[in-house]
Design an enzyme around this catalytic site. Sequence first.
Site, PDB file in Angstrom:
ATOM      1  N   ASP A   1      36.253  39.846  43.705  1.00  0.00           N
ATOM      2  CA  ASP A   1      36.627  41.258  43.531  1.00  0.00           C
ATOM      3  C   ASP A   1      38.258  41.156  42.145  1.00  0.00           C
ATOM      4  O   ASP A   1      38.271  40.408  42.152  1.00  0.00           O
ATOM      5  CB  ASP A   1      36.774  42.126  44.254  1.00  0.00           C
TER       6      ASP A   1
HETATM    7  C1  BGC Z   1      36.659  46.939  43.419  1.00  0.00           C
HETATM    8  C2  BGC Z   1      35.773  46.434  43.231  1.00  0.00           C
HETATM    9  C3  BGC Z   1      35.367  46.684  41.348  1.00  0.00           C
HETATM   10  C4  BGC Z   1      36.756  46.436  40.670  1.00  0.00           C
HETATM   11  C5  BGC Z   1      36.567  46.238  39.023  1.00  0.00           C
HETATM   12  C6  BGC Z   1      38.218  46.458  42.699  1.00  0.00           C
HETATM   13  O1  BGC Z   1      39.265  47.112  43.190  1.00  0.00           O
HETATM   14  O2  BGC Z   1      36.958  46.477  45.091  1.00  0.00           O
HETATM   15  O3  BGC Z   1      34.926  47.748  43.889  1.00  0.00           O
HETATM   16  O4  BGC Z   1      34.394  46.594  40.615  1.00  0.00           O
HETATM   17  O5  BGC Z   1      38.056  46.681  41.668  1.00  0.00           O
HETATM   18  O6  BGC Z   1      36.981  47.684  39.234  1.00  0.00           O
END
Ligand code: BGC
Length: 806
Positions: A229
């Site tokens: 993530d």
């Molecule tokens: C979120 C993810 C997301 C990623 C990219 C993170 O903060 O938890 O779900 O895909 O950011 O935006």
Amino acid sequence: MNVETYISQLTLEEKAALLQGWTTWTTREVKRLGIPAIFLSDGPHGLRKQAGAGDHLGLNASVPATCFPTAATMANSWDVELGKELGRALGAEAAANDVHVVLGPGLNIKRSPLCGRNFEYFSEDPYLAGKMAAAYIQGIQENGVAACPKHFAVNSQELRRMAMDSVLDERTLREIYLTGFEIAVKEGKPKTIMSSYNMVNGTYANENPHLLTEILRKEWGFDGFVVTDWGADNDHIEGVKAGSNLVMPAPGADEAVRLVQAVKDGSIGEEVLDARLRELLEVVFSVSEAVADTPKAFGANQHHDIARKCAEGSIVLLDNDGILPLNKDVKVALIGDFADVPRYQGAGSSMVNPTMLTSLKACAHSAGMKITGYAKGFSRIDPKPDQHLIDEAVAIAKTAEAVLLCVGLDEIAESEGMDRLSMDLSDGQNALIHAVCAANTNVVLVLSGGAPFVMPKRNCYRAAIHGYLGGQAGAAAMVDALMGKINPSGKLNESWPDKLEDNPSYPYFPSKERTAEYREGLYVGYRYYDTADKPVRYPFGYGLSYTTFSYSGLSATKDGVTFTVTNTGDMDGAEIAQIYVACKDGKLFRPGKELKGFAKVFLKAGESKTVTVPLDDKAFRYFNAATNRWEIETADYLLCVASNVENVHLEETIHVEGSYAPNPYNQLPSYESGNIKDVSDEEFEKLLGHPIPDGHWSGELTHNDAICQLYYAKSGLARLVYKILTSLKNKAEAKGKPDLNILFIYNMPFRAIEKMAGPWVSDQMVEDIVFMVNGHFWRGFGRLIGDFFRNQKDNKAFVNKLDNTK
Ligand code: BGC
């Protein structure tokens, strides 16, 4: 050239550089060999591709894309074909926009109604979540792009999500929190998967060999790449060893330098990097070829129609004494801000810039509803009752024959990065409901929101219909449902308790400091209410229709159940038949019954259909913590055909011969009865099989503590930063719009500064900052300056090496 040949020509520096992002949204290319960069983009219910420079937190607007209903909404359709259709359209938009990886779907388990991201997750039940996710993945990947189910795993809380340790027993992990991912991986075959921010039993998900290698790759056969993530990486070397391939977004060269060093000093073998590169590059080549061959446009109108069809299939009729569908001649007052400014998606990284947007007010007018007036009724920014708005609403309610009262959760209630504090609607909305219901006896509640809330008393309104977060065409679908042009057929993907305190995770959610203890174990959602026999407002799988259905003629074996459903009313409609399995005479504790199959059956008025729902390898299994594998208990099992978890229409007992594995448990009274609201330390330890890790914060702050824990800092300056951040956060909340940037920073650990700041901050500099925060300001500051220049020099040297091989 095959992937092996590419790998054999890469320098060690290139290998390390390929295992981390290049920009916020792209991987690195190696021009001299023709290895392309690929683009990753949110999101789960529509594309969020930033048009300008990528900044992760969404400062730059994203390109217009179809905003489909969110996962929570779609899960109410229980329609895997519809999920696949949504996925197909989403994948087509991705390919048309040169996006290679769609960061979704999200399928974390809804452990508590309060989790801020519930709107973008499918269900409290892993079987339903897994089936829906697999369908999305198949649809998305039909276009050649990759889906990326997330967040793997046990990420059911937003508060301090990047610094939290989820503590749970292996059986609960497998049966509740991983089964959805297992179905998604085995049946959907995603080319990528996203590891979550949190730790699972003491080890970060992204460097957890048990999750990433033993379970994901070896047991489930996943052969794609694992991406962190955004900012989730902790120790990159451990991550690579554990089976993680790509760190996102774009840390500086610092990470790569350390990986190269680790290979040189033998703490990681180069063949491990090669294995990770093999997994990564196979996908990189496959998705870039597919996207290159795709037309660069999509039919916005056609996709809007798909979004509408998805919303239509997901609407849940909660209560109805016959007032719905509305007679077209009834004079209706339209009340509630959501009628004018729709609540149709949640906030955070999933937020889509829709290609078009319908409102209930506009759709009701164009559908020919006899609207006598509109009143806003409440402020979605200020939660307090606004007497002026209420008076206006009451005035128009008094003159109308019926009221459509549009209420639900507002923006501030549902966002990535924060959890709700209460299950209540705002005081302003409750006061409005009370006043309008007193002024007019024909009130229909038209609800919006991606998670359960406390419903008004049943006797004050005549019908309640819920569109959840219906996407850009949700309002049009809702008007059709209100007028009976379509028959609402959705059923709840989650239980709706009467009040927050009834929820099984209530005593344990959210965690307070360093650990989130999953003491309720298997008893999440209906698994608790049904086992402990606790009443709820609406049970899991519940939803009414404008028609009625009957069930007959069950025959059951361990491979499947066959039965007949008849539409006994006078309107066409769809019934969602649910198959629950209950173990009757087993020795092992387990939930009263569990969902193991379902079918959505479309029936014309008066029509009957005989349906067979297969039962798969998950129907009777349980995870045995002693033998450390799935077992089947030899026992009699009740197979139930139900219209919701509380309403069983047909049942048959069959005997299943299992494996006679020993029962690993001894005297766990809470888990045996399902009354898990007060599990003692002793009992939880027995379930875990080891001592409960100490979750209390103590001593000095470390690089893995969240920025919001600056509250504890010894340095006065650091405490001032805490105060400023908290006040910015509160200000944004008071405006009714959560500020994702502030929330992200608030909950992020110090180590993430390095991961998010690109080449500007190194791992060592983070340690210096933590040193400063812990009261050694000037010494820390001196170190920070020195390490800044050292990092710049190392970065430059590394980049030069890469450039030489361009
Ligand atoms: C979120 C993810 C997301 C990623 C990219 C993170 O903060 O938890 O779900 O895909 O950011 O935006």
